[in-house]
Motif scaffolding. Sequence first.
Motif, PDB file in Angstrom:
ATOM      1  N   ARG A 194       5.757  39.177 -11.054  1.00 33.65           N
ATOM      2  CA  ARG A 194       5.702  39.969 -12.295  1.00 33.65           C
ATOM      3  C   ARG A 194       5.166  39.170 -13.470  1.00 33.65           C
ATOM      4  NH1 ARG A 194       9.668  44.365 -12.496  1.00 33.65           N
ATOM      5  NH2 ARG A 194      10.139  44.884 -10.343  1.00 33.65           N
ATOM      6  N   MET A 195       5.043  37.887 -13.282  1.00 33.08           N
ATOM      7  CA  MET A 195       4.494  37.052 -14.356  1.00 33.08           C
ATOM      8  C   MET A 195       2.977  36.977 -14.232  1.00 33.08           C
ATOM      9  SD  MET A 195       7.389  34.045 -14.407  1.00 33.08           S
ATOM     10  CE  MET A 195       6.269  32.759 -14.911  1.00 33.08           C
ATOM     11  N   THR A 196       2.319  36.679 -15.339  1.00 36.02           N
ATOM     12  CA  THR A 196       0.864  36.565 -15.269  1.00 36.02           C
ATOM     13  C   THR A 196       0.482  35.289 -14.510  1.00 36.02           C
ATOM     14  OG1 THR A 196       0.700  35.268 -17.291  1.00 36.02           O
ATOM     15  CG2 THR A 196       0.556  37.673 -17.528  1.00 36.02           C
ATOM     16  N   VAL A 197      -0.774  35.266 -14.115  1.00 34.44           N
ATOM     17  CA  VAL A 197      -1.321  34.083 -13.451  1.00 34.44           C
ATOM     18  C   VAL A 197      -1.151  32.868 -14.367  1.00 34.44           C
ATOM     19  CG1 VAL A 197      -3.502  33.053 -12.685  1.00 34.44           C
ATOM     20  CG2 VAL A 197      -2.905  35.410 -12.009  1.00 34.44           C
ATOM     21  N   ALA A 198      -1.479  33.047 -15.644  1.00 27.78           N
ATOM     22  CA  ALA A 198      -1.387  31.926 -16.592  1.00 27.78           C
ATOM     23  C   ALA A 198       0.052  31.420 -16.700  1.00 27.78           C
ATOM     24  CB  ALA A 198      -1.900  32.362 -17.964  1.00 27.78           C
ATOM     25  N   ASP A 199       1.021  32.356 -16.738  1.00 30.73           N
ATOM     26  CA  ASP A 199       2.419  31.923 -16.873  1.00 30.73           C
ATOM     27  C   ASP A 199       2.917  31.247 -15.594  1.00 30.73           C
ATOM     28  OD1 ASP A 199       2.658  32.629 -19.482  1.00 30.73           O
ATOM     29  OD2 ASP A 199       3.567  34.600 -19.079  1.00 30.73           O
ATOM     30  N   ASN A 200       2.430  31.697 -14.424  1.00 30.65           N
ATOM     31  CA  ASN A 200       2.767  31.001 -13.176  1.00 30.65           C
ATOM     32  C   ASN A 200       2.296  29.550 -13.253  1.00 30.65           C
ATOM     33  OD1 ASN A 200       3.689  32.480 -10.386  1.00 30.65           O
ATOM     34  ND2 ASN A 200       2.881  33.965 -11.857  1.00 30.65           N
ATOM     35  N   PRO A 240     -11.783  29.048  -9.776  1.00 30.55           N
ATOM     36  CA  PRO A 240     -12.262  29.802 -10.946  1.00 30.55           C
ATOM     37  C   PRO A 240     -11.627  31.192 -11.060  1.00 30.55           C
ATOM     38  CG  PRO A 240     -14.093  28.782  -9.757  1.00 30.55           C
ATOM     39  CD  PRO A 240     -12.868  28.555  -8.932  1.00 30.55           C
ATOM     40  N   VAL A 241     -11.242  31.788  -9.929  1.00 31.72           N
ATOM     41  CA  VAL A 241     -10.647  33.121  -9.979  1.00 31.72           C
ATOM     42  C   VAL A 241      -9.357  33.126 -10.802  1.00 31.72           C
ATOM     43  CG1 VAL A 241      -9.335  32.891  -7.805  1.00 31.72           C
ATOM     44  CG2 VAL A 241     -10.038  35.144  -8.575  1.00 31.72           C
ATOM     45  N   LEU A 242      -8.659  32.001 -10.843  1.00 27.38           N
ATOM     46  CA  LEU A 242      -7.395  31.941 -11.592  1.00 27.38           C
ATOM     47  C   LEU A 242      -7.653  31.970 -13.102  1.00 27.38           C
ATOM     48  CD1 LEU A 242      -5.312  29.368  -9.509  1.00 27.38           C
ATOM     49  CD2 LEU A 242      -5.424  31.861  -9.276  1.00 27.38           C
ATOM     50  N   ALA A 243      -8.838  31.530 -13.519  1.00 24.68           N
ATOM     51  CA  ALA A 243      -9.197  31.631 -14.942  1.00 24.68           C
ATOM     52  C   ALA A 243      -9.600  33.069 -15.249  1.00 24.68           C
ATOM     53  CB  ALA A 243     -10.334  30.675 -15.267  1.00 24.68           C
ATOM     54  N   ARG A 244     -10.361  33.671 -14.330  1.00 29.70           N
ATOM     55  CA  ARG A 244     -10.824  35.051 -14.569  1.00 29.70           C
ATOM     56  C   ARG A 244      -9.657  36.024 -14.623  1.00 29.70           C
ATOM     57  NH1 ARG A 244     -14.783  33.578 -10.799  1.00 29.70           N
ATOM     58  NH2 ARG A 244     -13.823  34.831  -9.172  1.00 29.70           N
ATOM     59  N   ARG A 245      -8.616  35.741 -13.828  1.00 32.83           N
ATOM     60  CA  ARG A 245      -7.506  36.694 -13.741  1.00 32.83           C
ATOM     61  C   ARG A 245      -6.253  36.201 -14.451  1.00 32.83           C
ATOM     62  NH1 ARG A 245      -8.010  39.755  -8.149  1.00 32.83           N
ATOM     63  NH2 ARG A 245      -6.678  41.124  -9.387  1.00 32.83           N
ATOM     64  N   ALA A 246      -6.447  35.292 -15.392  1.00 31.66           N
ATOM     65  CA  ALA A 246      -5.323  34.621 -16.069  1.00 31.66           C
ATOM     66  C   ALA A 246      -4.268  35.583 -16.614  1.00 31.66           C
ATOM     67  CB  ALA A 246      -5.858  33.750 -17.204  1.00 31.66           C
ATOM     68  N   HIS A 247      -4.720  36.762 -17.112  1.00 32.73           N
ATOM     69  CA  HIS A 247      -3.759  37.630 -17.799  1.00 32.73           C
ATOM     70  C   HIS A 247      -3.250  38.775 -16.933  1.00 32.73           C
ATOM     71  CE1 HIS A 247      -4.526  35.102 -21.100  1.00 32.73           C
ATOM     72  NE2 HIS A 247      -5.832  35.342 -21.016  1.00 32.73           N
ATOM     73  N   GLN A 248      -3.594  38.720 -15.648  1.00 38.51           N
ATOM     74  CA  GLN A 248      -3.072  39.748 -14.737  1.00 38.51           C
ATOM     75  C   GLN A 248      -1.774  39.276 -14.087  1.00 38.51           C
ATOM     76  OE1 GLN A 248      -5.938  41.010 -11.886  1.00 38.51           O
ATOM     77  NE2 GLN A 248      -7.442  41.557 -13.441  1.00 38.51           N
ATOM     78  N   SER A 249      -0.993  40.258 -13.608  1.00 41.00           N
ATOM     79  CA  SER A 249       0.230  39.896 -12.883  1.00 41.00           C
ATOM     80  C   SER A 249      -0.151  39.235 -11.566  1.00 41.00           C
ATOM     81  CB  SER A 249       1.041  41.144 -12.550  1.00 41.00           C
ATOM     82  OG  SER A 249       1.448  41.763 -13.729  1.00 41.00           O
ATOM     83  N   ALA A 250       0.590  38.195 -11.229  1.00 42.47           N
ATOM     84  CA  ALA A 250       0.305  37.461  -9.997  1.00 42.47           C
ATOM     85  C   ALA A 250       0.449  38.356  -8.762  1.00 42.47           C
ATOM     86  CB  ALA A 250       1.225  36.257  -9.884  1.00 42.47           C
ATOM     87  N   GLY A 251       1.340  39.354  -8.860  1.00 45.25           N
ATOM     88  CA  GLY A 251       1.566  40.254  -7.734  1.00 45.25           C
ATOM     89  C   GLY A 251       0.356  41.096  -7.378  1.00 45.25           C
ATOM     90  N   LEU A 252      -0.615  41.193  -8.292  1.00 41.20           N
ATOM     91  CA  LEU A 252      -1.816  41.996  -8.020  1.00 41.20           C
ATOM     92  C   LEU A 252      -2.890  41.203  -7.293  1.00 41.20           C
ATOM     93  CD1 LEU A 252      -2.115  43.866 -11.438  1.00 41.20           C
ATOM     94  CD2 LEU A 252      -1.189  44.737  -9.272  1.00 41.20           C
ATOM     95  N   LEU A 253      -2.684  39.896  -7.150  1.00 38.31           N
ATOM     96  CA  LEU A 253      -3.703  39.080  -6.470  1.00 38.31           C
ATOM     97  C   LEU A 253      -3.658  39.321  -4.962  1.00 38.31           C
ATOM     98  CD1 LEU A 253      -3.158  35.586  -8.199  1.00 38.31           C
ATOM     99  CD2 LEU A 253      -4.821  37.354  -8.806  1.00 38.31           C
ATOM    100  N   SER A 254      -4.786  39.066  -4.290  1.00 31.35           N
ATOM    101  CA  SER A 254      -4.811  39.143  -2.823  1.00 31.35           C
ATOM    102  C   SER A 254      -4.015  37.970  -2.256  1.00 31.35           C
ATOM    103  CB  SER A 254      -6.254  39.048  -2.329  1.00 31.35           C
ATOM    104  OG  SER A 254      -6.717  37.714  -2.481  1.00 31.35           O
ATOM    105  N   GLY A 255      -3.755  38.008  -0.956  1.00 30.46           N
ATOM    106  CA  GLY A 255      -3.000  36.930  -0.307  1.00 30.46           C
ATOM    107  C   GLY A 255      -3.664  35.570  -0.509  1.00 30.46           C
ATOM    108  N   GLY A 256      -4.979  35.549  -0.352  1.00 31.16           N
ATOM    109  CA  GLY A 256      -5.706  34.285  -0.505  1.00 31.16           C
ATOM    110  C   GLY A 256      -5.645  33.783  -1.938  1.00 31.16           C
ATOM    111  N   GLU A 257      -5.764  34.735  -2.881  1.00 34.30           N
ATOM    112  CA  GLU A 257      -5.690  34.338  -4.298  1.00 34.30           C
ATOM    113  C   GLU A 257      -4.280  33.852  -4.654  1.00 34.30           C
ATOM    114  OE1 GLU A 257      -9.158  37.455  -5.806  1.00 34.30           O
ATOM    115  OE2 GLU A 257      -7.052  38.041  -5.867  1.00 34.30           O
TER     116      GLU A 257
END
Length: 242
Positions: A96-102, A129-146
């Motif tokens: 539930r936390m963003t990528v950046a907060d993780n 680089p994908v972690l910078a692009r998706r910094a403000h999204q919830s981590a739960g929305l990432l794919s397994g690899g991400e």
Amino acid sequence: MATLEIRALSVAYGPVRSLRDVSLDVPDGAITAVLGGNGAGKTTLLRAVSRTLGFHRGTGTGTVRFDGQPLDGLRPDRVVAAGVVQVPEGRQVFARMTVADNLRAGALGAPGGRRAAADALARVHELFPVLARRAHQSAGLLSGGEQQMLAMGRALMARPRLLLLDEPSLGLAPLMAQRIAETVREINASGTSVLLVEQNASIALRLASTAYVLEVGEVTLEGPAAELAASDEVRRRYLGVV
Ligand code: ATP
């Protein structure tokens, strides 16, 4: 000298004995792999190093030294501060936390101040680089690899000198597993030693210089990864060659 030295490690969860008399080295700057099927004790081994066994009601005997200093008796956060960081099986990102907060959470308790954290973040973004692009999204929305990338990035925020990787390729498509493997190689090339636990023997043996086979809690084979990859036993049991 070995960065990590495990000697005569035995672990039990109550009546369940999970590791028996395991000794293992990670040479300074190396990738060491541990192969083994389900329940062989691979995760238990990493928990014994990161001192998180207690959270799982496990108890152990034997010694674990990092750069010559015993880790026995240290709290898990002190182990992280000493430079040893585990990437858990199943990623365990904070969904539930963003990528950046993780990523920020990974820097808590790490040595160095804001400057060190900013440098670590820049390095993580360079590797993933994908972690910078998706910094403000919830981590739960990432794919397994991400999510695997995020779990590794979070660990790198603590600027480890030894990374403990628990089945990073588990559940990933072959191409993604390969990308993760390449990143492990890159992380290692910039000076971080790695203890890699894997069911995917072909990936692990390509990455590692030395490997150990763990069966029902005991080391049954060990040696240079190339030698293990050529052994009939490993080929039959772990590489699916008949
Ligand atoms: P997998 O790849 O399936 O995760 P593994 O090689 O990592 O397997 P471990 O998770 O270390 O193996 O488990 C080793 C043994 O210890 C298994 O028999 C397992 O059931 C047992 N075990 C692990 N954690 C606990 C626990 N918290 N309580 C009781 N038994 C446990």
